[in-house]
Design an enzyme around this catalytic site. Structure first.
Site, mmCIF file in Angstrom:
data_model
loop_
_atom_site.group_PDB
_atom_site.id
_atom_site.type_symbol
_atom_site.label_atom_id
_atom_site.label_comp_id
_atom_site.label_asym_id
_atom_site.label_seq_id
_atom_site.Cartn_x
_atom_site.Cartn_y
_atom_site.Cartn_z
ATOM 1 N N GLN A 1 -13.482 -7.687 42.139
ATOM 2 C CA GLN A 1 -12.809 -8.858 41.559
ATOM 3 C C GLN A 1 -13.772 -9.918 41.039
ATOM 4 O OE1 GLN A 1 -9.652 -10.372 44.042
ATOM 5 N NE2 GLN A 1 -10.119 -12.477 43.489
ATOM 6 N N VAL B 1 -11.440 -19.205 50.494
ATOM 7 C CA VAL B 1 -10.728 -18.026 50.008
ATOM 8 C C VAL B 1 -11.260 -17.722 48.621
ATOM 9 C CG1 VAL B 1 -8.465 -16.993 49.529
ATOM 10 C CG2 VAL B 1 -8.697 -18.667 51.369
ATOM 11 N N GLU B 2 -11.270 -16.465 48.238
ATOM 12 C CA GLU B 2 -11.891 -16.036 46.986
ATOM 13 C C GLU B 2 -11.298 -16.704 45.752
ATOM 14 O OE1 GLU B 2 -9.782 -11.706 46.694
ATOM 15 O OE2 GLU B 2 -10.670 -12.393 48.568
ATOM 16 N N SER B 3 -10.079 -17.205 45.862
ATOM 17 C CA SER B 3 -9.448 -17.878 44.728
ATOM 18 C C SER B 3 -10.093 -19.219 44.417
ATOM 19 C CB SER B 3 -7.959 -18.085 45.017
ATOM 20 O OG SER B 3 -7.791 -18.780 46.246
#
Length: 525
Positions: A107, A327-329
């Site tokens: 991602q 968080v990766e977001s």
């Protein structure tokens, strides 16, 4: 000055031609351009066009029903290059059935590939993915049989005598994005979106290849009334704009609600009552996992068990000010949501762009990451990306675990049918799961334990009954729950024999306590 053409979703769908490449920007259902995607699906079902498309998406973009599920029709897609499909069951069926070419990119590498493409670079060059199924010497990210003979989208390059992977540029014909307000000149803001994502990078990548940008917005406002610092995409880069006629249905902030101001940072909710989730096997695993934290750690939580329980446990234990959740977001702090709403949080103190967040993960690396796992072998390698016939894909797993200082995998010891109870602070296995997770051979390599050992990375694998640590000699069993039989309830349920520590300890019984905090605050102090 160039301005976009305002049109309906149906008109926007007619702009897209067959045999072209589309990039959609979103994560879960966040920032999904439903008005446009639904119109595209309707047009295909009625006319058979557009067809044989290539779909690019860095994140999983669905809630099992909407998002890129609108492309899940045989013949509509010829090729998909994506980050994750765990919430896209019909897409996974098409991939498993060899109905389209399917490539998986990590991602973060995908989100940053847009930046590389926008700048005219030869691709994204990185060590992330080496030694995993992304490496072309293993699978090259090819997710089904029909893709095996298709061209490679990743190759190995040598720079300064060291090996790297190069994720190759993929020309974009259309980029579909979403925002909150768009003014008459096309300037787009994203202030009510729950994530910042990689919107501008993808737009620039599309423009690099002469593509067209189509934007969905919630509101149309007068020209130049959006503050310049709130403009995410200047109007000169947007070709077509669609105002969503039904925001409650087709411009939802996330799956669970159309809009909540706490999830875009407009308000902060009282912290009282956070945490306090009932004791389950997942919570017991999460409690033992967070014992690996140290004060001032910056940590990451992945999907599955970690995202469901790590945040609530940290809140319940009163250590939210002692560590920082990311968080990766792009989230920093707060209490992340899980499941279909993964990637958003309330009361977070910062929200950065998705592609910028991976500069941290790929560079300095988090102090600790908590990840799920489906299979593990004697080398400490892990499969978390393909279990059974359906391919879920990597998401941010490979990006984050590659450079994290400490990787903590969280999983039940066996799967499919495991039942446990907690009596008087002790674990009791009522029914054993039928699925063995400690296996000789992984279905897919998502995390390479041999590489991790060579570079001295710390790794733990934590289950409800046993804790393993990756050491130079391999996977070592270091802790066992009180009352669990080492032979019949651990070793006999593994396809290989781990090293058993000479100093085998008891898992702290406090993690099986039913009520209130289990004492993590005092442990940190």
């Amino acid at each position: 000055m160039k301005r976009p053409v305002f049109m309906s979703g149906e008109e926007a769908a007619r702009l897209i031609e067959s045999n072209k490449t589309i990039a959609t920007i979103g994560m879960t259902l966040v920032s999904s351009s439903e008005t446009i995607l639904k119109a595209l699906e309707k047009r295909f079902l009625e006319t058979g066009a557009p067809n044989h498309l290539t779909l690019l998406h860095s994140c999983g973009q669905s809630d099992r029903d909407r998002g890129i599920q609108h492309f899940a029709h045989e013949g509509m897609l010829e090729r998909i290059v994506g980050g994750h499909w765990g919430l896209q069951p019909r897409i996974m069926e098409l991939i498993a059935g060899n109905k389209l070419l399917a490539y998986n990119f990590p991602q973060g590498q995908f989100a940053q590939l847009y930046r590389s493409m926008a700048g005219g670079e030869p691709g994204k060059i990185t060590k992330v993915g080496l030694g995993t199924f992304i490496d072309p010497r293993q699978e090259g990210g090819k997710m089904n049989e029909v893709t095996r003979s298709a061209p490679d989208l990743i190759d190995v390059v040598t720079v300064g005598g060291e090996e790297y992977l190069r994720y190759k540029p993929i020309p974009i014909d259309y980029c579909i994005i979403r925002g909150t307000r768009i003014d008459e000149n096309g300037n787009l803001s994203t202030e009510e979106e729950a994530m910042s994502l990689e919107v501008f990078s993808a737009v620039m990548a599309c423009k690099k290849f002469g593509g067209r940008v189509i934007a969905q917005a919630k509101y149309k406002v007068a020209a130049n009334t959006i503050h310049c610092k709130q403009v995410t995409v200047p109007g000169v880069f947007i070709d077509a704009a669609v105002i969503c006629p039904d925001p409650e249905e087709d411009h939802r902030q996330t799956h669970s609600f159309a809009f909540h101001p706490a999830y875009c940072g407009n308000i902060r909710l009282p912290d009282a009552g956070e945490g306090g989730i009932p004791l389950t096997v997942r919570k017991a695993i999460g409690r033992r996992a967070v014992m690996e934290l140290r004060r001032d750690d910056i940590l990451n939580v992945g999907t599955g068990i970690p995202n469901d329980v790590i945040g609530p446990i940290i809140a319940e234990e009163g250590i939210s000010d002692d560590v920082t959740i990311t968080v990766e977001s792009g989230i920093y702090g707060g209490v992340p949501m899980g499941g279909i709403d993964f990637g958003i949080a309330k009361n977070n103190f910062a929200l950065v762009r998705h592609d910028d967040q991976f500069d941290f993960y790929n560079g300095q690396g988090v102090d600790a990451t908590f990840m799920g796992a489906g299979q593990i072998n004697a080398d400490g390698s892990v499969n978390a990306t393909r279990l059974g016939p359906n391919p879920t894909g990597a998401g941010g797993f490979i990006d984050i675990t590659t450079n994290a200082k400490h990787v903590v995998f969280c999983s039940t010891f066996t799967g499919k049918g495991l039942e446990c109870t907690f009596e008087c602070g002790r674990l009791r296995i009522l029914r054993e799961g039928s699925l063995i997770k400690f296996v000789k051979n992984l279905q897919q390599v998502s995390y390479n334990g041999l590489i991790a050992r060579r570079k001295g990375q710390r790794m733990h694998y934590i289950t409800e009954r046993a804790v393993f640590e990756l050491r130079p000699e391999g996977l070592v069993l270091t802790e066992l729950a009180e009352g669990i039989d080492l032979k019949t309830q651990v070793l006999d349920l593994m396809e290989f024999k781990p090293v058993v520590s000479k100093d085998l300890r008891i898992i702290p019984p406090c993690i099986y306590r039913e009520d209130g905090p289990f004492g993590l605050k005092a442990m940190l102090e």
